[in-house]
Design a protein around this motif. Structure first.
Motif, PDB file in Angstrom:
ATOM      1  N   GLY A 130      -7.317   3.785  11.198  1.00  0.00           N
ATOM      2  CA  GLY A 130      -7.065   3.014  12.739  1.00  0.00           C
ATOM      3  C   GLY A 130      -5.699   3.256  13.223  1.00  0.00           C
ATOM      4  N   ARG A 131      -5.048   1.982  13.644  1.00  0.00           N
ATOM      5  CA  ARG A 131      -3.789   2.423  14.046  1.00  0.00           C
ATOM      6  C   ARG A 131      -2.690   2.039  13.020  1.00  0.00           C
ATOM      7  NH1 ARG A 131      -1.588  -2.693  15.307  1.00  0.00           N
ATOM      8  NH2 ARG A 131      -3.015  -4.520  14.711  1.00  0.00           N
ATOM      9  N   PHE A 132      -3.135   1.931  11.864  1.00  0.00           N
ATOM     10  CA  PHE A 132      -2.255   1.884  10.717  1.00  0.00           C
ATOM     11  C   PHE A 132      -2.059   3.210   9.779  1.00  0.00           C
ATOM     12  CE2 PHE A 132      -4.086  -2.375  11.373  1.00  0.00           C
ATOM     13  CZ  PHE A 132      -3.129  -2.802  11.600  1.00  0.00           C
ATOM     14  N   GLN A 133      -1.085   3.273   9.036  1.00  0.00           N
ATOM     15  CA  GLN A 133      -0.817   4.567   8.211  1.00  0.00           C
ATOM     16  C   GLN A 133      -0.068   4.166   6.847  1.00  0.00           C
ATOM     17  OE1 GLN A 133       1.198   7.550  10.197  1.00  0.00           O
ATOM     18  NE2 GLN A 133       3.190   6.619   9.906  1.00  0.00           N
ATOM     19  N   ILE A 134      -0.554   4.780   5.755  1.00  0.00           N
ATOM     20  CA  ILE A 134       0.136   4.556   4.482  1.00  0.00           C
ATOM     21  C   ILE A 134       0.927   5.929   4.401  1.00  0.00           C
ATOM     22  CG2 ILE A 134      -0.204   4.428   2.126  1.00  0.00           C
ATOM     23  CD1 ILE A 134      -2.676   3.105   2.685  1.00  0.00           C
ATOM     24  N   ASN A 135       2.427   5.635   3.892  1.00  0.00           N
ATOM     25  CA  ASN A 135       3.097   6.779   3.732  1.00  0.00           C
ATOM     26  C   ASN A 135       4.041   6.558   2.619  1.00  0.00           C
ATOM     27  OD1 ASN A 135       4.477   9.287   4.468  1.00  0.00           O
ATOM     28  ND2 ASN A 135       5.169   8.645   6.302  1.00  0.00           N
ATOM     29  N   ASP A 136       4.838   7.623   2.158  1.00  0.00           N
ATOM     30  CA  ASP A 136       5.764   7.621   1.201  1.00  0.00           C
ATOM     31  C   ASP A 136       7.239   7.221   1.734  1.00  0.00           C
ATOM     32  OD1 ASP A 136       4.269   7.568  -1.041  1.00  0.00           O
ATOM     33  OD2 ASP A 136       4.132   9.747  -1.203  1.00  0.00           O
ATOM     34  N   PHE A 137       8.091   6.838   1.423  1.00  0.00           N
ATOM     35  CA  PHE A 137       9.463   6.754   1.876  1.00  0.00           C
ATOM     36  C   PHE A 137      10.186   7.770   1.064  1.00  0.00           C
ATOM     37  CE2 PHE A 137      13.841   5.180   2.100  1.00  0.00           C
ATOM     38  CZ  PHE A 137      13.951   4.842   3.439  1.00  0.00           C
ATOM     39  N   HIS A 138      10.648   8.893   2.036  1.00  0.00           N
ATOM     40  CA  HIS A 138      11.239  10.098   1.591  1.00  0.00           C
ATOM     41  C   HIS A 138      10.275  10.759   0.726  1.00  0.00           C
ATOM     42  CE1 HIS A 138      15.190   9.814   3.496  1.00  0.00           C
ATOM     43  NE2 HIS A 138      15.278   8.515   2.976  1.00  0.00           N
ATOM     44  N   GLY A 139       9.203  11.186   1.201  1.00  0.00           N
ATOM     45  CA  GLY A 139       8.079  11.530   0.311  1.00  0.00           C
ATOM     46  C   GLY A 139       8.540  13.164  -0.033  1.00  0.00           C
TER      47      GLY A 139
END
Length: 676
Positions: free
Chosen positions: A341-350
């Motif tokens: 949707g309008r959200f996302q999962i990400n890595d910090f400095h991936g």
């Protein structure tokens, strides 16, 4: 002389008639005069009469004396046997003073027999107000002896219409004597008992306390209330007071250094699930529980539910490896964020590339963990967490133990599996985390944690939750997270510590995530070549310091505290550092970041065996360099923006926290690996 003849046999006896003896007629031939013989006989008769009178007098005196003596003896015997009979000193042993009745509550000791709680006898002071003339004056005089009494509350207790009131439940003998010397009518004493805790604050949350009537109201005192009342035998806990002291000092140092508001620490035997130490700060003296503030009474170790953050990635990896379709050489796509949707999962400095399972743990990748969890599916994910006891209350003997907050089966969706895969969207206690990690490290057997000592050599029953092979692989993953991840500062030479850090963002009262408010934690076990003990450290809301670059993530806060606990507790527990075999032991438990054991081909290590759910193809990564057997001691790598955390001392039924997007950090950019 020849004419003298003896008297005739028929002659009358001399003196028979009681008359004076008469001289017989002398024979004709007698040559002495008759008168001289007669006087001699008279003198002889007088002497014998005097002697006879003396004899009779002596016999009479002796008879009277013996009569008096026998009468005295008879009187004494009559008194001793009839009037006042006395017990025989020969038949009976000497009488001893009667023993005091046993106290009404048994003692509590640590595993080594050190007294932690004991009941002592004393004196209670009470009053009958109807007999007291001037309550105010009596109150003033009592306060001089008992200064802890409150005059404003004491005067009403001494005044009618009260009929009875306790003034002090336990006073010293000196205070009792001073009050008695006052001579105040209406004050009385009675025998009383008091529960005392000689160790003060040590293990206060575990022990709990009793109320004024001696009934348990918290901790072990409440759980074993009936047992402590019925049996006089001491209750032996699994707590080692020496370990308890080391945990408290290490945690207190971390809290003070980073200006945190509290924390918890737990050390557990991985083979028996005995809790050797459990600390929650701030704490209280067990005898002062009733007056301690709520923040001190709150047991963060078993009552506080927190989002675990990246420490939960260990359970995600264990689930995937135990499924049989994932190996250490498997990998998942972490090139781009996961959008829902309008959200996302990400890595910090991936890394923005394909990551192997060891890299996901070492680099603490949210994306890799989310893909790994989704590859197993919602049903298996929920079932696996339930099997590890992470969705239900643990069976520890503490009434304050909380039940985790997890989505219901009806509301558990893909988004829940993804976020729970990297430690967001579920709230558990630190005791849940360390118990689960114990099962991952000990060969795969889950045992309910206990604060009661297990007899030496006795094996506790447990449930197999993962295979021995999976447990072996998890030990290697935990070790590589310390040698190559953000938990480097937890490593201690010769003890081969393995574990995982986690930094979780705190949640406000309205469910919103708070900027720069976090929970820093570390969970692990040691030594990883033959695990004996599991450890969990949690520091609540630490603040950054200049010497840490402004960071207060778990690598800087919880991991060093864990190392201090290991190095101070291990010798107490009989563990000697294997400093002479560091390289050999490290080689036996080491992993390559690309996947597999050292020496495995890079090409094989890069081949995934479980297809990720993400539709994009995984690019082929560059071969990971082989690491030395013993990593140099360096500062921990900086952790990324943490996953949110919900502290669930709120009411049940609160909606689970929303999925939070990557929030730009206000902290300076980092160099090197970005891990949690």
């Amino acid at each position: 002389m020849s004419d003298l003849r003896p008297p005739s046999p028929d002659a009358r006896p001399v003196g028979f008639d009681g008359l004076p003896l008469r001289d017989p007629a002398p024979p004709p031939s007698a040559t002495y005069p008759r008168e001289s013989a007669s006087r001699a006989l008279v003198r002889a008769s007088a002497t014998e009469a005097a002697q006879m009178r003396r004899i009779r007098a002596r016999l009479t005196l002796a008879s009277v004396g013996f009569g008096v003596l026998f009468l005295a003896v008879a009187a004494k015997l009559t008194d001793a046997t009839v009037l006042s009979p006395a017990a025989s000193r020969i038949a009976q042993a000497p009488r001893l003073p009667p023993p005091e009745p046993p106290v009404s509550r048994a003692a509590i000791t640590d595993r080594n027999g050190e007294i932690l709680a004991v009941t002592v006898r004393g004196t209670a002071l009470y009053a009958r107000p109807g007999e007291i003339d001037n309550p105010a004056q009596v109150a003033d005089r009592l306060i001089r002896i008992l200064p802890h009494l409150d005059r404003a509350r004491l005067i009403p207790r001494l005044s009618p219409p009260r009929q009875f009131a306790y003034i002090d439940r336990f006073i010293t003998p000196r205070q009792q004597q001073a009050i008695n010397d006052l001579g105040i009518l209406g004050l009385y004493f009675e025998t009383a008992e008091r529960r005392t805790y000689p160790r003060g604050r040590d293990a206060a949350h575990v022990l709990g306390a009793v109320d004024v009537d001696g009934e348990g109201i918290a901790g072990v005192e409440k759980w074993y209330d009936e047992r402590l009342r019925v049996s006089p035998a001491s209750l032996r806990l699994s707590i080692d007071i020496r370990i308890q002291r080391e945990l408290r000092e290490a945690l207190d140092f971390a809290i003070e250094r980073f200006s945190a508001i509290g924390g918890s620490a737990i050390l557990m035997d991985v083979n028996t699930a005995e809790v050797l130490g459990m600390v929650s700060l701030p704490d209280f003296a067990a005898s002062d529980l009733a007056t301690a503030p709520a923040e001190q009474r709150f047991n963060r170790a078993v009552t506080g539910n927190y989002e675990p953050g990246s420490t939960f990635k260990l359970f995600t990896a264990a689930m995937a490896l135990d499924s049989g379709n994932v190996t250490l050489s498997s990998g998942y796509d972490a090139t781009r964020p996961i959008r829902i949707g309008r959200f996302q999962i990400n890595d910090f400095h991936g890394k923005h590339r394909w990551l192997s399972v060891p890299e996901i743990i070492a680099y603490s990748s949210n994306l890799g963990s989310a893909h790994m969890a989704m590859a197993q599916g919602i049903t298996r994910h929920r079932e696996f967490l339930g099997r590890l006891g992470l969705t239900s209350r643990l069976g520890v003997e503490l009434a304050e133990a909380a039940t985790p907050i997890v989505p219901s089966a009806r509301r558990w969706r893909d988004i829940n599996t993804m976020t729970i895969g990297f430690g967001q969207g579920i709230s558990v206690t630190p005791l849940h985390i360390v118990t689960g990690v114990s099962a991952l490290a000990n060969g795969g057997i889950l045992r309910q944690p206990t604060v009661l000592a297990v007899p030496h050599g006795q094996e506790r029953e447990g449930v197999r939750v993962i295979s021995e092979r999976t447990s072996e692989n998890m030990r290697r993953l935990m070790r590589i997270a310390v040698t190559d991840g953000s938990a480097r500062s937890a490593d201690s030479p010769g003890y081969f510590v393995g574990g995982k850090t986690g930094t979780a963002q705190k949640v406000g009262d309205r469910g919103q995530y708070l900027e720069n408010r976090r929970i820093s934690s570390f969970v692990g076990a040691f030594p990883m070549n033959a695990p004996r003990y599991a450890l969990h450290i949690l520091v609540d809301d630490p603040k950054g310091r200049a010497d840490t670059g402004g960071y207060a993530t778990a690598g800087y806060v919880a991991a060093p505290a864990a190392r201090r606990v290991v190095e101070r507790s291990a010798p107490i527990l009989g563990l000697v550092p294997e400093t002479e075999r560091i390289a050999q032991i490290q080689q036996s438990i080491a992993l390559q970041l690309g996947g597999g054991r050292p020496g495995a081909s890079a090409a094989a290590a890069r081949q995934p065996t479980a297809a990720p759910r993400a539709p994009t193809a995984a690019p082929t990564p560059a071969p990971a360099p082989r690491l030395p057997a013993v990593m140099p001691r360096t500062l921990p790598t900086v952790e990324p923006q943490p996953a949110p955390l919900r502290r669930t001392d709120a009411t049940d039924g609160v909606a689970m926290p929303r999925l939070v997007l990557h929030v730009p950090s206000t902290q300076p950019p980092e160099t090197g690996r970005a891990t949690r």
